[in-house]
Every structure is written in structure tokens, then in C-alpha cells.
Motif scaffolding. Structure first.
Motif, PDB file in Angstrom:
ATOM      1  N   ALA A  19       0.834  -1.205   0.000  1.00 53.60           N
ATOM      2  CA  ALA A  19       0.000   0.000   0.000  1.00 53.60           C
ATOM      3  C   ALA A  19       0.869   1.256   0.000  1.00 53.60           C
ATOM      4  O   ALA A  19       0.600   2.218  -0.741  1.00 53.60           O
ATOM      5  CB  ALA A  19      -0.919  -0.012   1.215  1.00 53.60           C
ATOM      6  N   LEU A  20       1.935   1.246   0.806  1.00 53.52           N
ATOM      7  CA  LEU A  20       2.823   2.412   0.843  1.00 53.52           C
ATOM      8  C   LEU A  20       3.502   2.611  -0.511  1.00 53.52           C
ATOM      9  O   LEU A  20       3.633   3.739  -0.990  1.00 53.52           O
ATOM     10  CB  LEU A  20       3.880   2.233   1.927  1.00 53.52           C
ATOM     11  N   PHE A  21       3.919   1.486  -1.128  1.00 48.01           N
ATOM     12  CA  PHE A  21       4.553   1.591  -2.441  1.00 48.01           C
ATOM     13  C   PHE A  21       3.593   2.193  -3.459  1.00 48.01           C
ATOM     14  O   PHE A  21       3.960   3.072  -4.243  1.00 48.01           O
ATOM     15  CB  PHE A  21       5.032   0.211  -2.891  1.00 48.01           C
ATOM     16  N   SER A  22       2.314   1.730  -3.420  1.00 44.66           N
ATOM     17  CA  SER A  22       1.334   2.254  -4.374  1.00 44.66           C
ATOM     18  C   SER A  22       1.088   3.734  -4.142  1.00 44.66           C
ATOM     19  O   SER A  22       0.966   4.504  -5.104  1.00 44.66           O
ATOM     20  CB  SER A  22       0.026   1.492  -4.260  1.00 44.66           C
ATOM     21  N   LEU A  23       1.035   4.132  -2.868  1.00 46.70           N
ATOM     22  CA  LEU A  23       0.856   5.557  -2.585  1.00 46.70           C
ATOM     23  C   LEU A  23       2.046   6.360  -3.104  1.00 46.70           C
ATOM     24  O   LEU A  23       1.879   7.481  -3.599  1.00 46.70           O
ATOM     25  CB  LEU A  23       0.679   5.780  -1.082  1.00 46.70           C
ATOM     26  N   MET A  39      10.231  13.164  -2.915  1.00 46.99           N
ATOM     27  CA  MET A  39       9.779  12.569  -1.652  1.00 46.99           C
ATOM     28  C   MET A  39       8.987  11.290  -1.895  1.00 46.99           C
ATOM     29  O   MET A  39       9.094  10.330  -1.123  1.00 46.99           O
ATOM     30  CB  MET A  39       8.897  13.558  -0.901  1.00 46.99           C
ATOM     31  N   SER A  40       8.201  11.245  -2.978  1.00 46.13           N
ATOM     32  CA  SER A  40       7.449  10.025  -3.299  1.00 46.13           C
ATOM     33  C   SER A  40       8.395   8.870  -3.590  1.00 46.13           C
ATOM     34  O   SER A  40       8.116   7.724  -3.226  1.00 46.13           O
ATOM     35  CB  SER A  40       6.547  10.266  -4.501  1.00 46.13           C
ATOM     36  N   ILE A  41       9.541   9.188  -4.240  1.00 45.50           N
ATOM     37  CA  ILE A  41      10.521   8.126  -4.502  1.00 45.50           C
ATOM     38  C   ILE A  41      11.073   7.593  -3.181  1.00 45.50           C
ATOM     39  O   ILE A  41      11.234   6.377  -2.994  1.00 45.50           O
ATOM     40  CB  ILE A  41      11.650   8.679  -5.392  1.00 45.50           C
ATOM     41  N   GLU A  42      11.336   8.492  -2.229  1.00 45.44           N
ATOM     42  CA  GLU A  42      11.811   8.059  -0.916  1.00 45.44           C
ATOM     43  C   GLU A  42      10.778   7.166  -0.226  1.00 45.44           C
ATOM     44  O   GLU A  42      11.124   6.190   0.441  1.00 45.44           O
ATOM     45  CB  GLU A  42      12.105   9.274  -0.032  1.00 45.44           C
ATOM     46  N   LEU A  43       9.489   7.530  -0.407  1.00 48.51           N
ATOM     47  CA  LEU A  43       8.413   6.724   0.182  1.00 48.51           C
ATOM     48  C   LEU A  43       8.420   5.314  -0.394  1.00 48.51           C
ATOM     49  O   LEU A  43       8.285   4.325   0.336  1.00 48.51           O
ATOM     50  CB  LEU A  43       7.066   7.404  -0.071  1.00 48.51           C
ATOM     51  N   MET A  44       8.643   5.200  -1.710  1.00 47.28           N
ATOM     52  CA  MET A  44       8.692   3.872  -2.329  1.00 47.28           C
ATOM     53  C   MET A  44       9.873   3.075  -1.797  1.00 47.28           C
ATOM     54  O   MET A  44       9.745   1.874  -1.513  1.00 47.28           O
ATOM     55  CB  MET A  44       8.794   4.014  -3.851  1.00 47.28           C
ATOM     56  N   LEU A  45      11.027   3.731  -1.637  1.00 46.39           N
ATOM     57  CA  LEU A  45      12.202   3.040  -1.086  1.00 46.39           C
ATOM     58  C   LEU A  45      11.909   2.512   0.309  1.00 46.39           C
ATOM     59  O   LEU A  45      12.263   1.374   0.652  1.00 46.39           O
ATOM     60  CB  LEU A  45      13.397   3.998  -1.025  1.00 46.39           C
ATOM     61  N   LEU A  50      10.502  -2.086   4.114  1.00 45.59           N
ATOM     62  CA  LEU A  50       9.634  -2.784   5.063  1.00 45.59           C
ATOM     63  C   LEU A  50       9.442  -4.238   4.652  1.00 45.59           C
ATOM     64  O   LEU A  50       9.485  -5.137   5.498  1.00 45.59           O
ATOM     65  CB  LEU A  50       8.285  -2.073   5.175  1.00 45.59           C
ATOM     66  N   SER A  51       9.267  -4.483   3.344  1.00 45.76           N
ATOM     67  CA  SER A  51       9.081  -5.890   2.960  1.00 45.76           C
ATOM     68  C   SER A  51      10.384  -6.670   3.099  1.00 45.76           C
ATOM     69  O   SER A  51      10.360  -7.857   3.413  1.00 45.76           O
ATOM     70  CB  SER A  51       8.492  -6.016   1.557  1.00 45.76           C
ATOM     71  N   PHE A  52      11.534  -6.000   2.903  1.00 41.05           N
ATOM     72  CA  PHE A  52      12.809  -6.666   3.169  1.00 41.05           C
ATOM     73  C   PHE A  52      12.893  -7.123   4.622  1.00 41.05           C
ATOM     74  O   PHE A  52      13.282  -8.262   4.919  1.00 41.05           O
ATOM     75  CB  PHE A  52      13.971  -5.707   2.896  1.00 41.05           C
TER      76      PHE A  52
ATOM     77  N   VAL B  97      -2.636   2.201 -10.721  1.00 49.15           N
ATOM     78  CA  VAL B  97      -2.092   1.894  -9.396  1.00 49.15           C
ATOM     79  C   VAL B  97      -3.086   1.083  -8.580  1.00 49.15           C
ATOM     80  O   VAL B  97      -2.700   0.184  -7.826  1.00 49.15           O
ATOM     81  CB  VAL B  97      -1.685   3.199  -8.680  1.00 49.15           C
ATOM     82  N   ALA B  98      -4.404   1.372  -8.753  1.00 52.51           N
ATOM     83  CA  ALA B  98      -5.416   0.593  -8.031  1.00 52.51           C
ATOM     84  C   ALA B  98      -5.364  -0.862  -8.448  1.00 52.51           C
ATOM     85  O   ALA B  98      -5.438  -1.774  -7.609  1.00 52.51           O
ATOM     86  CB  ALA B  98      -6.805   1.189  -8.288  1.00 52.51           C
ATOM     87  N   VAL B  99      -5.192  -1.095  -9.764  1.00 50.44           N
ATOM     88  CA  VAL B  99      -5.086  -2.468 -10.256  1.00 50.44           C
ATOM     89  C   VAL B  99      -3.840  -3.132  -9.678  1.00 50.44           C
ATOM     90  O   VAL B  99      -3.880  -4.272  -9.188  1.00 50.44           O
ATOM     91  CB  VAL B  99      -5.050  -2.479 -11.803  1.00 50.44           C
ATOM     92  N   LEU B 100      -2.715  -2.397  -9.705  1.00 47.70           N
ATOM     93  CA  LEU B 100      -1.460  -2.924  -9.162  1.00 47.70           C
ATOM     94  C   LEU B 100      -1.621  -3.337  -7.705  1.00 47.70           C
ATOM     95  O   LEU B 100      -1.242  -4.440  -7.292  1.00 47.70           O
ATOM     96  CB  LEU B 100      -0.366  -1.858  -9.293  1.00 47.70           C
TER      97      LEU B 100
END
Lengths: 106, 181
Positions: A19-23, A39-45, A50-52, B97-100
Motif C-alpha cells: 500500500a505504501l509503495f502504491s501511494l 519525496m514520493s521516490i523516498e516513500l517507495m524506497l 519494510l518488505s525486506f 495503481v489501483a489495479v497494481l
């Protein structure tokens, strides 16, 4: 109070990570400010980290946590260089809106 | 206890991430990203990664986000404007993204063989020392070379940041890289 002793399935951690990655992806797509996109790229990292950690917990793997440590170091280096690039772009264009930064040429 | 802490901080995490998207001013986005990173540190703690929890707070919530807020304030970044690009991004991006997320959620919720995490569990069996002992054993013996290469990477990043941010010859553009280490 069996509620207090309840364990959390690891799937939920992975779901939170997804969910965090999608956001982060949504932020990367809809934000129009260069710094917020970064900042969104940092959020994805962070979401991937977290999954690691969750998988390191699952398989008792120390190297999973060490990989997160390396990701943090690379992200810190990336943030320093990326923000320096943002400052350079701002000097050249006097704007941070990504729609106005559409030419590589000055 | 674990369940309560998980829901509390996972909720805080998601709320911070959603707030990052909703805010139009970069400084508000940066502050909500700090909330996300700090709650992630607590979740690392729940998963038995004490070292990473502290490193997350020091490196991410500390160094990186200070750098972000510093740049936001230095450049005096204002509110972002909504443009054609953002509308197109929203129109195409949100369904994709919703699909993903739906696919990922289906896969993850049906994943078999994942254990339930409970508090106080270490990385390995408790006889060989604490988590931090095991981690440092591996990091400083087996993975010493990658660790040293990382320090070279940080050094190059500092030099690159200073070189990039410097105004042409006249005056230095601030010590961006030095905030890292």
C-alpha cells in the motif's frame, strides 16, 4: 485478554508495504512539484525496505536486514545528489514545477 | 499488544502517506513523510530489527528529511499548481495503481507459509547473542568489502552534491553533502 497476545500475520506487513509503495507511485504520478516527486521516490524506497525486513524476519536471514542498511546508505547518497541537482535546476529555471522543466537544454 | 501496536503505527504510516499526497505545500508533505518514516521505525522494532529502527530514525527521519526541509526552505518552494499534466497523471495513474495494489493484495493475502510475527523474537535462535551481535558479525566480517565500498559511495555523493550545488565559481551553494555524515 487473548486480544493482547494476538500475533500479526506477516502478510499484513507485506500488504502495508504494498500500500505504501502504491501511494508512492500515485504521488510520483500526480505531484507537480519536483521536491514532492522526489519525496514520493523516498516513500517507495521505504516501502520496499519494510518488505525486506518482513522477509528477513520470516526466514531468519541476517542479510536481509543488512541489505536494508545498504539501501538506506544508497538512499542517503541519492538524496544528497538529487537535492543538489534540484538546486541546480532551480538556479537555471527559477521554478520547481515539473511541467515547466521539459527541456534538457538551458 | 503486537496487534495494537501494528494497527496504530500502520494506520499512522498510511495516514502520513495519504497526507503527503493531499498536501499542496512541499513543507507539509515533508513533515508527513517524517511521520511515515518514524512509524516505519516502530514497525521495524516490532519485527526484531532494532538496529534498522535506530538507523531509520537517524538516517531517514534525521539526515535525509532535514536535507529535504532545508532545500524546501532554501528554494522558498510555494504551493504547486494543478496543470494538464497532473490531471492526465491522475486519470491514467489512479486506475493503474489501483489495479497494481489489488493484484499485490490478492497475492499477498493468499500467500501460504508465512509465519505470524510475535514480539521479542530474534533473528536466529537466542544462543548466539543478540540481534545486533549477529548483524555486526556478518556486516563486519563477511560483508566488509561492500560496507567499505558504501563509504566510498557516500564520499563521492558528498563531493558530487557540493560540485552540483555550487554556483558557477563565485560562491559555494551551501554544504548539502555534509549533512549526510
Amino acid at each position: 485478554m487473548s486480544f493482547l497476545q494476538h500475533d500479526v500475520p506477516l502478510n499484513w506487513y507485506l500488504l502495508l508495504s504494498a500500500a505504501l509503495f502504491s501511494l508512492g507511485v500515485v504521488g510520483f504520478l500526480i505531484k507537480r512539484n519536483l521536491i514532492t516527486v522526489f519525496m514520493s521516490i523516498e516513500l517507495m524506497l521505504n516501502a520496499v525496505n519494510l518488505s525486506f525486513v518482513a522477509f528477513a524476519y520470516q526466514w531468519h536471514a541476517v542479510k536481509g536486514q543488512i541489505f536494508v542498511f545498504f539501501v538506506m546508505m544508497v538512499a542517503a547518497a541519492e538524496a544528497a545528489v538529487g537535492l543538489a541537482i534540484i538546486i541546480a535546476v532551480f538556479r537555471a529555471r527559477a521554478t520547481l514545477a515539473v511541467d515547466r522543466i521539459n527541456l534538457m537544454k538551458l | 499488544m503486537h496487534l495494537i501496536l501494528f494497527f496504530l503505527f500502520a494506520g499512522l504510516c498510511l495516514a502520513g502517506a495519504i497526507n503527503l499526497l493531499l498536501q499542496t505545500h512541499p513543507i507539509n508533505s515533508a513533515l508527513s513523510l517524517i511521520v511515515v518514516m518514524t512509524s516505519l521505525a516502530v514497525l521495524y522494532l516490532l519485527l526484531g530489527a532494532e538496529f534498522l529502527a535506530i538507523a531509520q530514525i537517524i538516517v531517514y527521519a534525521g539526515a535525509v528529511m532535514v536535507l529535504f526541509t532545508f532545500v524546501v526552505m532554501l528554494l522558498n518552494a510555494g504551493r504547486e499548481e494543478r496543470t494538464l499534466g497532473s490531471r492526465a497523471g491522475a486519470r491514467v495513474g489512479f486506475p493503474a495503481v489501483a489495479v497494481l495494489l489489488a493484484v499485490l493484495a490478492t497475492v499477498l493475502l493468499h500467500a501460504q507459509g508465512l509465519t505470524a510475527a510475535h514480539l521479542g523474537a530474534g533473528l536466529t535462535d537466542a544462543k548466539s547473542g543478540t540481534n545486533l551481535d549477529i548483524l555486526s558479525q556478518v556486516l563486519f566480517h563477511e560483508l566488509l568489502l561492500p560496507f567499505e565500498v558504501t563509504s566510498v559511495l557516500i564520499l563521492i555523493a558528498i563531493l558530487g552534491a557540493v560540485a552540483l550545488a555550487r554556483a558557477d565559481g563565485s560562491k559555494t551553494g551551501g554544504a548539502e553533502g555534509t549533512a549526510e555524515k
